[in-house]
Design a protein around this motif. Structure first.
Motif, PDB file in Angstrom:
ATOM      1  N   TRP A  95     -85.568  21.684  -2.566  1.00  0.00           N
ATOM      2  CA  TRP A  95     -85.876  22.504  -3.736  1.00  0.00           C
ATOM      3  C   TRP A  95     -84.651  22.653  -4.637  1.00  0.00           C
ATOM      4  O   TRP A  95     -84.764  22.627  -5.860  1.00  0.00           O
ATOM      5  N   LEU A  96     -83.473  22.794  -4.012  1.00  0.00           N
ATOM      6  CA  LEU A  96     -82.245  22.885  -4.798  1.00  0.00           C
ATOM      7  C   LEU A  96     -81.964  21.590  -5.553  1.00  0.00           C
ATOM      8  O   LEU A  96     -81.364  21.607  -6.619  1.00  0.00           O
ATOM      9  N   ILE A 122     -86.386  16.775  11.695  1.00  0.00           N
ATOM     10  CA  ILE A 122     -86.020  16.048  12.921  1.00  0.00           C
ATOM     11  C   ILE A 122     -84.505  15.977  13.060  1.00  0.00           C
ATOM     12  O   ILE A 122     -83.955  16.173  14.154  1.00  0.00           O
ATOM     13  N   SER A 123     -83.813  15.724  11.953  1.00  0.00           N
ATOM     14  CA  SER A 123     -82.346  15.680  11.982  1.00  0.00           C
ATOM     15  C   SER A 123     -81.764  17.017  12.415  1.00  0.00           C
ATOM     16  O   SER A 123     -80.787  17.065  13.178  1.00  0.00           O
ATOM     17  N   TRP A 124     -82.358  18.104  11.942  1.00  0.00           N
ATOM     18  CA  TRP A 124     -81.881  19.430  12.325  1.00  0.00           C
ATOM     19  C   TRP A 124     -82.047  19.643  13.833  1.00  0.00           C
ATOM     20  O   TRP A 124     -81.166  20.186  14.486  1.00  0.00           O
ATOM     21  N   PHE A 158     -91.917  14.924   0.938  1.00  0.00           N
ATOM     22  CA  PHE A 158     -92.525  15.362   2.195  1.00  0.00           C
ATOM     23  C   PHE A 158     -91.937  14.610   3.388  1.00  0.00           C
ATOM     24  O   PHE A 158     -91.558  15.225   4.396  1.00  0.00           O
ATOM     25  N   LEU A 159     -91.846  13.286   3.280  1.00  0.00           N
ATOM     26  CA  LEU A 159     -91.275  12.498   4.380  1.00  0.00           C
ATOM     27  C   LEU A 159     -89.803  12.827   4.596  1.00  0.00           C
ATOM     28  O   LEU A 159     -89.340  12.882   5.741  1.00  0.00           O
ATOM     29  N   ILE A 160     -89.097  13.032   3.508  1.00  0.00           N
ATOM     30  CA  ILE A 160     -87.679  13.400   3.643  1.00  0.00           C
ATOM     31  C   ILE A 160     -87.553  14.759   4.316  1.00  0.00           C
ATOM     32  O   ILE A 160     -86.667  14.967   5.157  1.00  0.00           O
ATOM     33  N   ASN A 161     -88.463  15.689   4.000  1.00  0.00           N
ATOM     34  CA  ASN A 161     -88.435  16.997   4.639  1.00  0.00           C
ATOM     35  C   ASN A 161     -88.699  16.874   6.137  1.00  0.00           C
ATOM     36  O   ASN A 161     -88.051  17.543   6.951  1.00  0.00           O
ATOM     37  N   ILE A 162     -89.635  16.018   6.526  1.00  0.00           N
ATOM     38  CA  ILE A 162     -89.893  15.774   7.955  1.00  0.00           C
ATOM     39  C   ILE A 162     -88.645  15.208   8.621  1.00  0.00           C
ATOM     40  O   ILE A 162     -88.243  15.644   9.711  1.00  0.00           O
ATOM     41  N   LEU A 163     -88.016  14.225   7.978  1.00  0.00           N
ATOM     42  CA  LEU A 163     -86.791  13.643   8.537  1.00  0.00           C
ATOM     43  C   LEU A 163     -85.671  14.672   8.633  1.00  0.00           C
ATOM     44  O   LEU A 163     -84.892  14.663   9.602  1.00  0.00           O
ATOM     45  N   GLY A 180     -85.782  23.649  10.839  1.00  0.00           N
ATOM     46  CA  GLY A 180     -85.262  22.481  10.126  1.00  0.00           C
ATOM     47  C   GLY A 180     -86.095  22.143   8.906  1.00  0.00           C
ATOM     48  O   GLY A 180     -85.561  21.753   7.866  1.00  0.00           O
ATOM     49  N   LEU A 181     -87.422  22.326   9.012  1.00  0.00           N
ATOM     50  CA  LEU A 181     -88.292  22.099   7.861  1.00  0.00           C
ATOM     51  C   LEU A 181     -88.001  23.095   6.743  1.00  0.00           C
ATOM     52  O   LEU A 181     -87.974  22.733   5.568  1.00  0.00           O
ATOM     53  N   VAL A 182     -87.775  24.353   7.122  1.00  0.00           N
ATOM     54  CA  VAL A 182     -87.486  25.383   6.120  1.00  0.00           C
ATOM     55  C   VAL A 182     -86.151  25.098   5.435  1.00  0.00           C
ATOM     56  O   VAL A 182     -86.044  25.160   4.201  1.00  0.00           O
ATOM     57  N   ILE A 183     -85.149  24.764   6.210  1.00  0.00           N
ATOM     58  CA  ILE A 183     -83.841  24.443   5.636  1.00  0.00           C
ATOM     59  C   ILE A 183     -83.932  23.184   4.771  1.00  0.00           C
ATOM     60  O   ILE A 183     -83.387  23.131   3.666  1.00  0.00           O
TER      61      ILE A 183
END
Length: 157
Positions: free
Chosen positions: A38-39, A12-14, A4-9, A29-32
């Motif tokens: 997931w991959l 933000i990075s996106w 979850f935290l990595i997805n938030i980061l 960015g969250l979706v990507i």
């Protein structure tokens, strides 16, 4: 670090990579980021993040649907000359147990037009709900138990 935290980061990075700070860019960015995580799911081992996010999205859409239906019902009752209200106070047995679960459930009930959480019993097993449209108290309990409470528990547990 949790997915979850990595997805938030990643979201933000996106935003920083695209150069546009907006909610839509962050959401994309969250979706990507979710797709990338997931991959790489086998690298994470056992995590419930990939099961929980679809449940959260399903819950949000369910609650929005119930919110729209309740709004339409109350609005229809207001604009028509006939009064369709059958108010009542229902004692609702709770399956939610912790204080945060009870608070969240009671607030979601109160957010829905036509219902209001009144009180929780001292042993935290009963929630008293005032409802404007109570044809059958058992049916009301059944719909609340198998609708909102069940889906909330799927998200929280």
């Amino acid at each position: 670090m949790t997915p979850f935290l990595i997805n938030i980061l990643l979201g933000i990075s996106w935003m920083l990579l695209v150069g546009e700070v907006s909610a839509s860019t962050f959401l994309s960015g969250l979706v990507i980021g979710y797709a990338l995580l997931w991959l790489s799911k086998p690298a994470w081992g056992e995590t419930r993040y990939f099961e929980k996010l679809p449940r959260v999205i399903t819950f949000i859409f369910y609650f929005l649907k119930e919110l729209i239906i309740a709004n339409m019902k109350v609005a229809f009752d207001i604009v028509t000359p006939k009064d369709y209200m059958k108010p009542g106070i229902i004692a609702f047995p709770l399956d939610v147990e912790s204080d945060i679960e009870i608070t969240l459930f009671a607030n979601l009930v109160t957010l829905t037009p036509g219902t209001l959480s009144l009180d929780v019993s001292a042993d935290k097993r009963i929630l008293y709900v005032h409802a404007l449209y109570v044809e059958d108290a058992d049916q009301f309990r059944y719909e609340l138990k198998n609708g909102l409470e069940k889906r909330l528990l799927e998200v929280l547990r």
